[in-house]
Enzyme design. Structure first.
Site, PDB file in Angstrom:
ATOM      1  N   LYS A  78       0.818  -1.219   0.000  1.00  0.00           N
ATOM      2  CA  LYS A  78       0.000   0.000   0.000  1.00  0.00           C
ATOM      3  C   LYS A  78       0.855   1.273   0.000  1.00  0.00           C
ATOM      4  CE  LYS A  78      -0.835  -0.075   5.043  1.00  0.00           C
ATOM      5  NZ  LYS A  78      -0.213   1.177   5.446  1.00  0.00           N
ATOM      6  N   ASP A  79       2.143   1.146   0.345  1.00  0.00           N
ATOM      7  CA  ASP A  79       3.031   2.312   0.369  1.00  0.00           C
ATOM      8  C   ASP A  79       3.721   2.561  -0.971  1.00  0.00           C
ATOM      9  OD1 ASP A  79       2.497   2.718   3.080  1.00  0.00           O
ATOM     10  OD2 ASP A  79       4.188   1.474   3.722  1.00  0.00           O
ATOM     11  N   ARG A 100      -8.818   8.067   4.063  1.00  0.00           N
ATOM     12  CA  ARG A 100      -9.715   7.003   3.587  1.00  0.00           C
ATOM     13  C   ARG A 100     -10.528   6.429   4.753  1.00  0.00           C
ATOM     14  NH1 ARG A 100      -9.304   1.800   4.316  1.00  0.00           N
ATOM     15  NH2 ARG A 100      -7.188   2.027   5.139  1.00  0.00           N
ATOM     16  N   ARG A 101      -9.849   6.145   5.855  1.00  0.00           N
ATOM     17  CA  ARG A 101     -10.554   5.616   7.030  1.00  0.00           C
ATOM     18  C   ARG A 101     -11.477   6.673   7.626  1.00  0.00           C
ATOM     19  NH1 ARG A 101      -4.955   2.894   9.110  1.00  0.00           N
ATOM     20  NH2 ARG A 101      -5.208   0.845   8.104  1.00  0.00           N
ATOM     21  N   ARG A 107      -0.414   9.398  14.153  1.00  0.00           N
ATOM     22  CA  ARG A 107       0.746   8.962  13.385  1.00  0.00           C
ATOM     23  C   ARG A 107       1.628   8.082  14.259  1.00  0.00           C
ATOM     24  NH1 ARG A 107       3.292  11.660   9.393  1.00  0.00           N
ATOM     25  NH2 ARG A 107       4.515   9.741   9.368  1.00  0.00           N
ATOM     26  N   ARG A 123       0.901   3.896  18.214  1.00  0.00           N
ATOM     27  CA  ARG A 123      -0.537   4.147  18.087  1.00  0.00           C
ATOM     28  C   ARG A 123      -1.327   3.418  19.177  1.00  0.00           C
ATOM     29  NH1 ARG A 123      -1.728   3.050  11.887  1.00  0.00           N
ATOM     30  NH2 ARG A 123       0.317   2.065  11.874  1.00  0.00           N
ATOM     31  N   CYS A 168      -1.958   9.301  -0.656  1.00  0.00           N
ATOM     32  CA  CYS A 168      -2.323   9.464   0.758  1.00  0.00           C
ATOM     33  C   CYS A 168      -3.340  10.590   0.966  1.00  0.00           C
ATOM     34  CB  CYS A 168      -1.072   9.754   1.587  1.00  0.00           C
ATOM     35  SG  CYS A 168      -0.019   8.316   1.805  1.00  0.00           S
TER      36      CYS A 168
END
Length: 316
Positions: A84-85, A132-133, A150, A156, A243
């Site tokens: 995904k990165d 997105r979330r 972050r 987190r 992003c």
């Protein structure tokens, strides 16, 4: 490269990144007995800049660029990324040598009181760094207060309590890989939240002309994973998302077809465009392109233009 020389594997230095890289090396050793590997830790701009929301960093490849530069300069022989990165446009000197079998791409909720999204209290504070979330959460529950979050997974998880949050959203795959699945309150259904493009997959990047490394990696490639992620990445490339853009997508291969579902949301979650498409598995990129174009034509283009006006690129 002399036959006995260790293969240098580039990795970010986080616990999750190193766990993923060590797993890749372990699998490659099984497939290539006698070959030695050595990890070279490389810090990326995304690792160094932790006080700015990802959506404000701008640019592409904030978690991959330094690794790609090291590959091109032959300081490392391969780089292990979370798929995904990886930017949708890869240097012409590089290629994805292997994509191992995908782990569950779902997002998950870890809540302070171990309840589901539906049962969280009114105006609950939810931590996530992903637009997105955020957008999909607000589409479900407009009362949620979204707090930017972050840092690596351990950071987190600590902030859940330290910042008095009701919950945080993270990728299921990361928790699976580092053995933290016992903390999950809910695996969020795709009907509520589609994942990031490539989420749950690893992409092992190599120099395009490096035949030895390509051969060593070839047995590790999972065809269904590659096809699914190819469809998702083609969609994202057509939408020109990164992003800064709330785009979710998930593809899977069934028989000889690739089935792709995607969503584009406004930042406040008030408007969403969700659609799906399928086609021959050997035409995965075309399936992604066709679905993206249909979504753009159905109002996605207007949403994406609005979002880009709110998020000018701040970094190259």
């Amino acid at each position: 490269m002399p036959k006995g020389k260790p293969i240098i594997v580039g990795s970010r230095g986080s616990k999750l990144a190193l766990t993923q890289t060590n797993w890749v090396i372990s699998e490659l050793k099984k497939l290539n007995p006698g070959v030695e590997f050595e990890i070279k830790k490389i810090s990326t701009s995304g690792d160094k800049i932790t006080d700015v929301p990802l959506s404000r960093l701008g640019g592409v490849g904030v978690f991959t660029k330094e690794l790609e530069v090291a590959l091109i300069k032959e300081k490392i022989d391969l780089a292990v990324h979370s798929a995904k990165d990886i930017p949708t446009e890869v240097s012409e000197k590089l290629t994805l040598g292997a994509m191992p079998k995908r782990v569950d791409p779902s997002d998950v909720l870890i809540s302070a009181k171990n309840v589901t999204l539906e049962r969280l209290p009114g105006n609950a504070r939810i931590g996530t760094s992903s637009l997105r979330r955020k957008a999909q959460l607000l589409a479900l529950r407009p009362d949620f207060e979204i707090v930017d979050l972050r840092g690596n997974l351990d950071t987190r998880l600590k902030k859940l309590e330290a910042d008095d949050l009701d919950g945080i959203i993270v990728a299921h795959a990361g928790l699976i890989r580092i053995g933290y699945t016992g903390q999950i309150s809910e695996i969020i259904p795709f009907e509520i939240m589609l994942p990031a493009v490539g989420q749950g997959s690893l992409g092992i990047e190599i120099r395009k002309d490096d035949e030895r490394i390509n051969k060593i990696l070839s047995k590790m490639d999972d065809l269904h994973t590659r096809i699914a992620v190819e469809a998702e990445r083609a969609l994202l490339a057509k939408l020109q998302g990164g992003c800064q853009v709330p785009i979710g997508a998930h593809a899977k291969v069934l028989n000889d077809e690739v089935h792709l579902e995607a969503v584009i949301c406004t930042l406040d979650g008030e408007r969403t465009i969700r659609d799906s498409h399928k086609g021959p598995a050997n035409q995965a990129a075309a399936v992604g392109n066709e679905l993206a174009q249909r979504m753009l034509d159905n109002g996605g283009d207007k949403i994406l233009q609005e979002i880009r006006q709110n998020f000018p690129k701040q970094m190259p």
